[in-house]
Motif scaffolding. Structure first.
Motif, PDB file in Angstrom:
ATOM      1  N   LEU A 156       0.925  -1.392  -0.083  1.00 38.69           N
ATOM      2  CA  LEU A 156       0.086   0.151  -0.233  1.00 38.69           C
ATOM      3  C   LEU A 156       1.004   1.229  -0.103  1.00 38.69           C
ATOM      4  CD1 LEU A 156      -2.566  -1.011   2.572  1.00 38.69           C
ATOM      5  CD2 LEU A 156      -2.784  -1.126   0.217  1.00 38.69           C
ATOM      6  N   VAL A 157       0.514   2.130  -0.865  1.00 37.82           N
ATOM      7  CA  VAL A 157       1.631   3.342  -0.897  1.00 37.82           C
ATOM      8  C   VAL A 157       0.710   4.573  -0.750  1.00 37.82           C
ATOM      9  CG1 VAL A 157       2.983   4.836  -2.483  1.00 37.82           C
ATOM     10  CG2 VAL A 157       2.877   2.130  -2.705  1.00 37.82           C
ATOM     11  N   GLU A 158       1.172   5.439   0.307  1.00 41.85           N
ATOM     12  CA  GLU A 158       0.392   6.748   0.503  1.00 41.85           C
ATOM     13  C   GLU A 158       0.969   7.955  -0.032  1.00 41.85           C
ATOM     14  OE1 GLU A 158       0.297   4.297   4.870  1.00 41.85           O
ATOM     15  OE2 GLU A 158       1.848   4.789   3.190  1.00 41.85           O
ATOM     16  N   THR A 182      -2.725   0.715  -4.392  1.00 47.48           N
ATOM     17  CA  THR A 182      -2.014  -0.656  -4.626  1.00 47.48           C
ATOM     18  C   THR A 182      -2.069  -1.192  -5.921  1.00 47.48           C
ATOM     19  OG1 THR A 182      -1.626  -2.783  -3.777  1.00 47.48           O
ATOM     20  CG2 THR A 182      -3.972  -1.926  -3.550  1.00 47.48           C
ATOM     21  N   PRO A 183      -1.065  -1.545  -6.532  1.00 46.36           N
ATOM     22  CA  PRO A 183      -1.125  -2.161  -7.752  1.00 46.36           C
ATOM     23  C   PRO A 183      -1.672  -3.660  -7.844  1.00 46.36           C
ATOM     24  CG  PRO A 183       1.174  -2.169  -7.031  1.00 46.36           C
ATOM     25  CD  PRO A 183       0.264  -1.467  -6.083  1.00 46.36           C
ATOM     26  N   GLN A 184      -1.885  -4.306  -6.667  1.00 49.68           N
ATOM     27  CA  GLN A 184      -2.037  -5.455  -6.440  1.00 49.68           C
ATOM     28  C   GLN A 184      -3.427  -6.229  -6.262  1.00 49.68           C
ATOM     29  OE1 GLN A 184       1.125  -4.896  -3.245  1.00 49.68           O
ATOM     30  NE2 GLN A 184       1.964  -6.863  -4.113  1.00 49.68           N
ATOM     31  N   PHE A 185      -4.249  -5.337  -6.027  1.00 53.96           N
ATOM     32  CA  PHE A 185      -5.812  -5.833  -5.704  1.00 53.96           C
ATOM     33  C   PHE A 185      -6.642  -4.733  -5.966  1.00 53.96           C
ATOM     34  CE2 PHE A 185      -6.159  -4.296  -1.689  1.00 53.96           C
ATOM     35  CZ  PHE A 185      -5.026  -4.350  -1.017  1.00 53.96           C
ATOM     36  N   ALA A 186      -7.861  -5.024  -6.062  1.00 54.68           N
ATOM     37  CA  ALA A 186      -8.878  -4.135  -6.268  1.00 54.68           C
ATOM     38  C   ALA A 186      -9.297  -3.508  -4.744  1.00 54.68           C
ATOM     39  CB  ALA A 186     -10.086  -4.392  -7.058  1.00 54.68           C
ATOM     40  N   LEU A 187      -9.065  -2.208  -4.569  1.00 51.52           N
ATOM     41  CA  LEU A 187      -9.588  -1.853  -3.145  1.00 51.52           C
ATOM     42  C   LEU A 187     -10.943  -1.789  -2.872  1.00 51.52           C
ATOM     43  CD1 LEU A 187      -7.065   1.202  -2.516  1.00 51.52           C
ATOM     44  CD2 LEU A 187      -7.389  -0.886  -1.216  1.00 51.52           C
ATOM     45  N   ASP A 188     -11.842  -1.903  -3.780  1.00 57.27           N
ATOM     46  CA  ASP A 188     -13.513  -1.869  -3.889  1.00 57.27           C
ATOM     47  C   ASP A 188     -13.703  -3.092  -2.917  1.00 57.27           C
ATOM     48  OD1 ASP A 188     -14.386  -0.544  -7.191  1.00 57.27           O
ATOM     49  OD2 ASP A 188     -13.598   0.231  -5.256  1.00 57.27           O
ATOM     50  N   SER A 230     -12.947   4.230  -7.255  1.00 56.17           N
ATOM     51  CA  SER A 230     -12.703   2.985  -8.047  1.00 56.17           C
ATOM     52  C   SER A 230     -11.992   3.207  -9.429  1.00 56.17           C
ATOM     53  CB  SER A 230     -14.177   2.266  -8.338  1.00 56.17           C
ATOM     54  OG  SER A 230     -14.818   2.208  -7.127  1.00 56.17           O
ATOM     55  N   ALA A 231     -12.188   4.480 -10.070  1.00 49.68           N
ATOM     56  CA  ALA A 231     -11.659   4.285 -11.283  1.00 49.68           C
ATOM     57  C   ALA A 231      -9.944   4.523 -11.226  1.00 49.68           C
ATOM     58  CB  ALA A 231     -12.173   5.688 -11.957  1.00 49.68           C
ATOM     59  N   ARG A 232      -9.560   4.908  -9.966  1.00 53.55           N
ATOM     60  CA  ARG A 232      -8.217   4.963  -9.851  1.00 53.55           C
ATOM     61  C   ARG A 232      -7.454   3.858  -8.865  1.00 53.55           C
ATOM     62  NH1 ARG A 232      -9.960  10.298 -10.146  1.00 53.55           N
ATOM     63  NH2 ARG A 232      -9.015  11.646 -11.747  1.00 53.55           N
ATOM     64  N   ASN A 233      -8.434   3.017  -8.431  1.00 52.64           N
ATOM     65  CA  ASN A 233      -8.192   2.061  -7.404  1.00 52.64           C
ATOM     66  C   ASN A 233      -7.497   2.493  -6.084  1.00 52.64           C
ATOM     67  OD1 ASN A 233      -8.037  -0.511  -6.447  1.00 52.64           O
ATOM     68  ND2 ASN A 233      -5.965  -0.809  -6.918  1.00 52.64           N
ATOM     69  N   THR A 234      -8.233   4.072  -5.681  1.00 49.16           N
ATOM     70  CA  THR A 234      -7.447   4.773  -4.692  1.00 49.16           C
ATOM     71  C   THR A 234      -8.403   4.984  -3.682  1.00 49.16           C
ATOM     72  OG1 THR A 234      -5.753   5.726  -6.167  1.00 49.16           O
ATOM     73  CG2 THR A 234      -6.192   7.005  -4.313  1.00 49.16           C
TER      74      THR A 234
END
Length: 125
Positions: free
Chosen positions: A4-6, A24-30, A74-78
């Protein structure tokens, strides 16, 4: 290893605003419970704002109610932490956290599996 990157921390004057991000590039935070925490020098880490699911519910600590809110993008997975009317007592290292285990207690540190490295927020004139 989940990463996770802040980002977004910095120095701001009292009454100002900041926006923190976590991705994170590894999973969908949703599909995960997400939360923001902070730790001031000499104090324990505490929950600030969290979202247990994507249904829109969020929870905020009493100390930040009406000033902070967590937002899923969701669009930015952020996930964002929007902070307004900042006070000197908001100073600290801010962490994002995530877990794939459903939780009804998303402001508790023990509920989370994965943590970011933290981003420093300093509120001072």
């Amino acid at each position: 290893q989940v990463q996770l990157v802040e980002s977004g921390g910095g120095l701001v004057q009292p009454g100002g605003s900041l926006r923190l991000s976590c991705t994170t590039p590894q999973f969908a935070l949703d599909s995960w419970a997400i939360g923001w925490f902070r730790q001031a020098p000499g104090k324990e880490r505490e929950g600030v704002s969290c979202s247990p699911t994507i249904d829109g519910r969020t929870y905020d600590a009493d100390s930040v109610k009406g000033r902070f809110t967590v937002v899923r993008d969701s669009a930015r997975n952020t996930m964002w932490l929007l902070m307004n009317d900042l006070k000197p007592e908001d100073t600290g290292l801010y962490f994002c956290a995530a877990t794939d285990v459903p939780t009804a207690r998303c402001l508790l540190t023990a509920e989370y599996k994965y943590w970011g490295q933290g981003t420093l927020v300093t509120v001072s004139s």
